[in-house]
Design a protein around this motif. Structure first.
Motif, PDB file in Angstrom:
ATOM      1  N   UNK B 206       0.840  -1.215   0.000  1.00 44.25           N
ATOM      2  CA  UNK B 206       0.000   0.000   0.000  1.00 44.25           C
ATOM      3  C   UNK B 206       0.869   1.258   0.000  1.00 44.25           C
ATOM      4  N   UNK B 207       1.825   1.322   0.929  1.00 49.14           N
ATOM      5  CA  UNK B 207       2.596   2.560   1.113  1.00 49.14           C
ATOM      6  C   UNK B 207       3.545   2.835  -0.040  1.00 49.14           C
ATOM      7  N   UNK B 208       4.090   1.786  -0.656  1.00 50.02           N
ATOM      8  CA  UNK B 208       4.990   1.983  -1.788  1.00 50.02           C
ATOM      9  C   UNK B 208       4.219   2.063  -3.105  1.00 50.02           C
ATOM     10  N   UNK B 209       2.902   1.946  -3.022  1.00 52.87           N
ATOM     11  CA  UNK B 209       2.039   1.983  -4.208  1.00 52.87           C
ATOM     12  C   UNK B 209       2.547   1.019  -5.279  1.00 52.87           C
ATOM     13  N   UNK B 210       2.685  -0.232  -4.888  1.00 51.95           N
ATOM     14  CA  UNK B 210       3.216  -1.267  -5.789  1.00 51.95           C
ATOM     15  C   UNK B 210       2.195  -1.552  -6.898  1.00 51.95           C
ATOM     16  N   UNK B 211       2.645  -1.482  -8.143  1.00 51.38           N
ATOM     17  CA  UNK B 211       1.758  -1.711  -9.280  1.00 51.38           C
ATOM     18  C   UNK B 211       1.626  -3.199  -9.610  1.00 51.38           C
ATOM     19  N   UNK B 212       2.738  -3.898  -9.487  1.00 55.04           N
ATOM     20  CA  UNK B 212       2.763  -5.316  -9.850  1.00 55.04           C
ATOM     21  C   UNK B 212       3.544  -6.047  -8.762  1.00 55.04           C
ATOM     22  N   UNK B 213       2.928  -7.077  -8.169  1.00 59.89           N
ATOM     23  CA  UNK B 213       3.571  -7.766  -7.046  1.00 59.89           C
ATOM     24  C   UNK B 213       3.650  -9.263  -7.324  1.00 59.89           C
TER      25      UNK B 213
END
Lengths: 47, 378
Positions: B206-213
Motif C-alpha cells: 500500500x505505502x509503496x504503491x506497488x503496481x505489480x507484485x
C-alpha cells in the motif's frame, strides 16, 4: 502464553527425571532418557 | 536371551548425561540455522526494513531487510517477494539473482529475498530435508544457501490451533496454516507473529504503491498447479499476454485464475485489499514432492529422482520430467517470467513501465547455471 507453555514442559521434564531415578529397570530408565531429549530442547526453545 | 539390567541412581545419571550430550549436538545443529542469509546486492539497492512499514514487528524475528532500487526514469513499482516458503529454493534464489544483478533504468524494483524469514531458521524434522545446499559459482567456488521450512519456526509462534479460522474471511483451514505466511494475508496488526508479518507486507504494498507484485513459489511435480502462473482478476490481462509469450518461447506454462473463495493467499488478498496486480508463480520442485526418494542436497540442486522418472512414465506428473529438474532451470523459469511481466507492464499502463537490465536470460541461466550470476560469498 509461551512462559506458561515452558513452565508446563519444565514440570513434565522434572516428573520424567524423577521417574528415571525411581525406576529399577534399566531399559525403562533408557526410555525415560530418550523422552527427556525433546523436552530439554523445547524448554530451552531450541526446537 | 535375557536383556534385563538392574537400574540404579548411577545408571540414571549416566543415561541423563547421554541425553544431555545428544541435546548439545542437536542444539548445535539447530542453532546453526539461526544465521540470517547473506546476500550481496548491487550498490544501487537501498536497504530498508519491513518494520518501516509496520512498526509492530520492529525488534521481532519477523523483521527483515527490504531492498529498493529506483531507476533514473519514472515508471511503475514492482515487488518481488521471494522465500515465502523456505523449502522452495528457486524462489529465494531468484530474489538473490535479481539483488545481485539488477540495474533498474525505469521505475522501482523492491526485492524481499526471505519473505518468511522465520521459516529459514529451521527445517522439516520429519521430511529428511537438508539444512542448506551449495551452488557452484563462476569461479568454481561454492556458496551455501539455506533450505528451510514452509512454516514459521515454532520457537517464535506456538501453539497453533486445531483449526485456523482465517480472520478476514472466516474460512476454516488446518491449524498449522496459522504459521504459513501464504495463508495469513491480509494479516492482522494484533494477530500472531506470522499474521503481523503478512500485515507488514500488505502495508508495504500500500505505502509503496506497488503496481505489480510477485509471490514466487515452487510446488510438487505431482501437484496440478505447477509450472503455472496464478493471477488475480486485475492481473489476468497482463498474465495472459505473458503466458502467450512464454509458450511462444517453447516453455510450457499454465495460467490459472485466483479462486475467489480461497482466502489467505497472496494472489487473492493482495488483489482484494490493495491496488496492486498480484501474480503467484510455481515451478516444479522434486525435493518437496511426496513421491520423492532419497532426499538430500543433490535432489534440491539437480532434481534427479528415480521415483519421479517412474511417476512421469506413468503419466502422474504435471511437469515435463526428463530425469531431472535442475534448480537453475527453475530459477530461469521464474526469472524469465518476471522479466516478461515487467516488459509488458507498460502495455497495461503506459506510465507504469519498468526497465531492468543486467538480468541473464532463460537460456543463459540454464546453460551456465544460476551460480554463474551470483556473487562470491566472502
Amino acid at each position: 502464553m509461551t512462559l506458561i507453555y515452558r513452565g508446563i514442559v519444565l514440570f513434565v521434564l522434572a516428573l520424567v527425571i524423577r521417574c528415571i531415578f525411581r525406576e529399577k529397570d534399566f531399559w525403562k530408565q533408557a526410555t525415560g532418557a530418550l523422552v527427556v531429549i525433546p523436552l530439554i530442547l523445547r524448554v530451552l526453545m531450541l526446537k | 536371551m535375557n536383556y534385563q539390567i538392574k537400574g540404579s541412581r548411577v545408571t540414571a545419571c549416566i543415561l541423563l548425561a547421554l541425553s544431555c550430550l545428544v541435546c548439545f549436538v542437536a542444539a548445535k545443529s539447530f542453532t546453526s540455522m539461526w544465521v540470517e542469509e547473506r546476500v550481496y546486492p548491487v550498490e544501487e539497492f537501498q536497504q530498508k526494513k519491513l518494520s518501516d512499514y509496520f512498526s509492530g514487528i520492529k525488534g521481532t524475528p519477523a523483521d527483515q531487510p527490504v531492498f529498493i532500487q529506483k531507476g533514473e526514469e519514472e515508471g511503475g513499482t514492482v515487488l518481488l517477494l521471494c522465500g515465502t516458503h523456505p523449502n522452495e529454493p528457486a524462489s529465494n534464489l531468484t530474489g538473490v539473482l535479481f539483488l545481485e544483478n539488477a540495474k533498474v533504468e525505469r521505475g522501482r524494483l523492491i526485492v524481499i529475498p526471505t519473505a518468511n524469514i522465520m521459516g529459514f531458521s529451521h527445517n522439516g524434522p520429519q521430511e529428511g530435508h537438508p539444512q542448506g545446499y551449495f551452488i557452484e559459482l563462476a569461479d568454481g567456488s561454492k556458496r551455501r544457501f539455506p533450505y528451510g521450512n514452509r512454516l514459521s519456526n515454532p520457537i517464535y509462534q506456538w501453539p497453533n490451533p486445531d483449526i485456523y479460522i482465517h480472520p478476514s474471511s472466516g474460512q476454516n483451514l488446518s491449524g498449522k496454516e496459522k504459521s504459513n505466511l501464504n495463508r495469513c494475508y491480509p494479516g492482522r496488526p494484533d494477530g500472531s507473529i506470522t499474521e503481523k508479518m503478512a500485515y507488514a507486507i500488505v502495508e508495504l504494498i500500500r505505502k509503496e504503491k506497488v503496481d505489480l507484485a510477485f509471490d514466487l513459489h515452487e510446488a510438487s511435480p505431482e501437484y496440478p498447479v505447477v509450472n503455472a502462473i496464478v493471477a488475480h482478476e486485475r492481473s489476468m490481462e497482463l498474465a495472459a499476454m505473458v503466458t502467450m509469450e512464454i509458450e511462444a518461447m517453447g516453455i510450457p506454462i499454465r495460467l490459472e485464475p485466483s479462486p475467489k473463495n480461497l482466502h489467505g493467499l497472496s494472489h487473492r488478498e493482495w488483489g482484494d485489499f490493495t491496488d496492486t496486480m498480484p501474480i503467484l508463480m510455481e515451478t516444479g520442485n522434486p525435493s518437496q514432492g511426496r513421491l520423492r526418494g532419497r532426499t538430500n542436497e543433490d535432489l534440491v540442486v539437480t532434481g534427479k529422482d528415480k521415483c519421479y522418472s517412474r511417476a512421469f512414465d506413468l503419466g502422474k506428473l504435471y511437469i515435463p520430467y526428463d530425469g531431472d529438474q535442475p534448480l537453475s532451470l527453475r530459477v530461469a523459469r521464474h526469472t524469465n517470467a518476471v522479466m516478461l511481466f515487467m516488459e509488458n507492464l507498460e502495455f497495461i499502463n503506459e506510465e507504469k513501465g519498468l526497465t531492468v537490465e543486467g538480468i541473464p536470460d532463460f537460456e543463459e541461466i540454464v546453460k551456465k547455471g544460476v551460480g554463474h550470476f551470483l556473487a562470491a560469498s566472502n
